[in-house]
Design a protein around this motif. Sequence first.
Motif, PDB file in Angstrom:
ATOM      1  N   LEU A 202       0.841  -1.201   0.000  1.00 12.05           N
ATOM      2  CA  LEU A 202       0.000   0.000   0.000  1.00 12.05           C
ATOM      3  C   LEU A 202       0.875   1.250   0.000  1.00 12.05           C
ATOM      4  O   LEU A 202       0.620   2.206  -0.731  1.00 12.05           O
ATOM      5  CB  LEU A 202      -0.938   0.019   1.215  1.00 12.05           C
ATOM      6  N   ALA A 203       1.929   1.233   0.797  1.00 11.93           N
ATOM      7  CA  ALA A 203       2.845   2.373   0.841  1.00 11.93           C
ATOM      8  C   ALA A 203       3.504   2.605  -0.519  1.00 11.93           C
ATOM      9  O   ALA A 203       3.825   3.740  -0.888  1.00 11.93           O
ATOM     10  CB  ALA A 203       3.915   2.149   1.917  1.00 11.93           C
ATOM     11  N   ALA A 204       3.682   1.513  -1.272  1.00 13.60           N
ATOM     12  CA  ALA A 204       4.317   1.623  -2.592  1.00 13.60           C
ATOM     13  C   ALA A 204       3.326   2.061  -3.669  1.00 13.60           C
ATOM     14  O   ALA A 204       3.704   2.225  -4.820  1.00 13.60           O
ATOM     15  CB  ALA A 204       4.944   0.279  -2.981  1.00 13.60           C
ATOM     16  N   GLY A 205       2.053   2.205  -3.286  1.00 11.68           N
ATOM     17  CA  GLY A 205       1.091   2.750  -4.234  1.00 11.68           C
ATOM     18  C   GLY A 205       0.153   1.741  -4.877  1.00 11.68           C
ATOM     19  O   GLY A 205      -0.459   2.028  -5.904  1.00 11.68           O
ATOM     20  N   ALA A 206       0.003   0.562  -4.277  1.00 13.82           N
ATOM     21  CA  ALA A 206      -0.946  -0.423  -4.825  1.00 13.82           C
ATOM     22  C   ALA A 206      -2.350   0.177  -4.855  1.00 13.82           C
ATOM     23  O   ALA A 206      -2.794   0.779  -3.877  1.00 13.82           O
ATOM     24  CB  ALA A 206      -0.937  -1.693  -3.975  1.00 13.82           C
ATOM     25  N   ASP A 207      -3.015  -0.026  -5.982  1.00 12.71           N
ATOM     26  CA  ASP A 207      -4.358   0.525  -6.165  1.00 12.71           C
ATOM     27  C   ASP A 207      -5.373  -0.452  -5.569  1.00 12.71           C
ATOM     28  O   ASP A 207      -6.132  -1.097  -6.286  1.00 12.71           O
ATOM     29  CB  ASP A 207      -4.582   0.724  -7.674  1.00 12.71           C
ATOM     30  N   HIS A 208      -5.366  -0.565  -4.232  1.00 14.31           N
ATOM     31  CA  HIS A 208      -6.096  -1.669  -3.610  1.00 14.31           C
ATOM     32  C   HIS A 208      -7.611  -1.513  -3.629  1.00 14.31           C
ATOM     33  O   HIS A 208      -8.329  -2.501  -3.669  1.00 14.31           O
ATOM     34  CB  HIS A 208      -5.591  -1.890  -2.173  1.00 14.31           C
ATOM     35  N   VAL A 209      -8.116  -0.297  -3.617  1.00 16.89           N
ATOM     36  CA  VAL A 209      -9.573  -0.112  -3.572  1.00 16.89           C
ATOM     37  C   VAL A 209     -10.211  -0.612  -4.859  1.00 16.89           C
ATOM     38  O   VAL A 209     -11.135  -1.442  -4.847  1.00 16.89           O
ATOM     39  CB  VAL A 209      -9.931   1.374  -3.325  1.00 16.89           C
ATOM     40  N   GLU A 210      -9.687  -0.136  -5.977  1.00 17.01           N
ATOM     41  CA  GLU A 210     -10.219  -0.552  -7.276  1.00 17.01           C
ATOM     42  C   GLU A 210     -10.003  -2.056  -7.498  1.00 17.01           C
ATOM     43  O   GLU A 210     -10.881  -2.775  -7.973  1.00 17.01           O
ATOM     44  CB  GLU A 210      -9.514   0.269  -8.370  1.00 17.01           C
ATOM     45  N   LEU A 211      -8.840  -2.536  -7.103  1.00 14.45           N
ATOM     46  CA  LEU A 211      -8.508  -3.950  -7.273  1.00 14.45           C
ATOM     47  C   LEU A 211      -9.453  -4.835  -6.456  1.00 14.45           C
ATOM     48  O   LEU A 211     -10.001  -5.821  -6.957  1.00 14.45           O
ATOM     49  CB  LEU A 211      -7.060  -4.189  -6.839  1.00 14.45           C
ATOM     50  N   THR A 212      -9.652  -4.499  -5.205  1.00 13.66           N
ATOM     51  CA  THR A 212     -10.509  -5.299  -4.328  1.00 13.66           C
ATOM     52  C   THR A 212     -11.952  -5.294  -4.827  1.00 13.66           C
ATOM     53  O   THR A 212     -12.647  -6.312  -4.789  1.00 13.66           O
ATOM     54  CB  THR A 212     -10.433  -4.770  -2.881  1.00 13.66           C
ATOM     55  N   ARG A 213     -12.393  -4.141  -5.343  1.00 14.16           N
ATOM     56  CA  ARG A 213     -13.747  -4.064  -5.883  1.00 14.16           C
ATOM     57  C   ARG A 213     -13.888  -5.033  -7.062  1.00 14.16           C
ATOM     58  O   ARG A 213     -14.812  -5.840  -7.131  1.00 14.16           O
ATOM     59  CB  ARG A 213     -14.047  -2.634  -6.335  1.00 14.16           C
ATOM     60  N   ARG A 214     -12.931  -4.994  -7.971  1.00 14.46           N
ATOM     61  CA  ARG A 214     -12.987  -5.880  -9.133  1.00 14.46           C
ATOM     62  C   ARG A 214     -12.911  -7.352  -8.732  1.00 14.46           C
ATOM     63  O   ARG A 214     -13.575  -8.207  -9.303  1.00 14.46           O
ATOM     64  CB  ARG A 214     -11.808  -5.604 -10.062  1.00 14.46           C
ATOM     65  N   LEU A 215     -12.036  -7.644  -7.775  1.00 19.00           N
ATOM     66  CA  LEU A 215     -11.819  -9.037  -7.384  1.00 19.00           C
ATOM     67  C   LEU A 215     -13.016  -9.633  -6.661  1.00 19.00           C
ATOM     68  O   LEU A 215     -13.370 -10.789  -6.866  1.00 19.00           O
ATOM     69  CB  LEU A 215     -10.588  -9.151  -6.486  1.00 19.00           C
TER      70      LEU A 215
END
Length: 339
Positions: A202-215
């Motif tokens: 997350l600190a490195a900039g992973a786009d986790h919100v969009e990714l988690t929504r898609r997954l």
Amino acid sequence: MSTLAPWRDEVEDRELARATAQLRRAIDDHQRVVVAAHVAPDGDALGGALALHLALTDAGARSVPVVGEDPLVLPSSLAALPGADQVRGQAGLPPASEVDLLVSIDAASPDRIGAASDYLDAQVPTLMVDHHARGTGFGDVRLVAPGAAATVQLVAGLLDELELPVTPSVATCLYAGLVTDTGRFGHASTDASVMEFGARLLAAGADHVELTRRLFDERSIEELQLVGRALARLTYVPDVALVHTHLTHQELDASEGELADTEGIVDLLRSAEDAEVAVVLKPAPDGTWRVSMRSTGQADVGALATAFGGGGHAAAAGFSATGEQDELIGRIVAWLRAR
Ligand code: 5GP
Ligand code: MN
């Protein structure tokens, strides 16, 4: 604060050094590298392969991400990962004579990388990166750590050894593997080192919100209809605490959906209160059954899958089979009763 990840002890220093040297040479000599995820790729296989592909490309290697299957169908939840548009299927595999290095991600035996296993027959130097406890193993250099919650942890370890940056795109791919293989940080494999790795991504900039929504939070109407059909015929076998279901080839053919739309069914089954084992028979395009299994208790579905010609982990495993649905379930029940 930093917790030593359990998989660190499982990887021999010598093997890690050899893997690093292989990749270092690939970068320095602008080699052609094929990075193969296993067939019917999940978030860990595809995320790990794409993370390594992107990092190697940025560093100067000529990398090609592949999935050795035909046709190539990426689940829509993974198709938007950075670099996913560059993934080639069986028809797009470069000839072995042009490949300097094969890197296999999240596959425990050669058959799991499909047509990419032709590179092994052609003696292409091979690095295997995996976290399965069972499998035949292959390749000149083998980074295998069953204690890793996801193969992406090993990929990140390699990037660190190579001192390659974890860009936001690389972080997003790595996060895809971590969040899927840990069951959204819910499986027993989730420990402090997993959380620290997630925090780092997350600190490195992973786009986790969009990714988690898609997954996890986006399904097509067709997928929901297939899930509904499968759940409607759910069957419970009390003495072995098995919950099972299936979808027929005719049902999938008649639907706008595809095999990838049936991936989530087994995790819904395993949420059944009294279930210890969940089994879904899914209709594969070649007319066979793709069998997905999960265990929430003592049953080792990896051993079960291995007995039926497949493989996997104790808690998540699978195999392919032919024959009648009733007969196949009967054999699975018999295996569970006999254990
Ligand atoms: P899934 O049910 O999500 O398709 O597969 C769960 C796990 O089982 C995968 O991560 C993989 O480790 C394993 N697996 C599934 N199918 C096969 C198979 O046909 N052969 C082997 N060796 N492992 C499989
Ligand atoms: Mn994995």
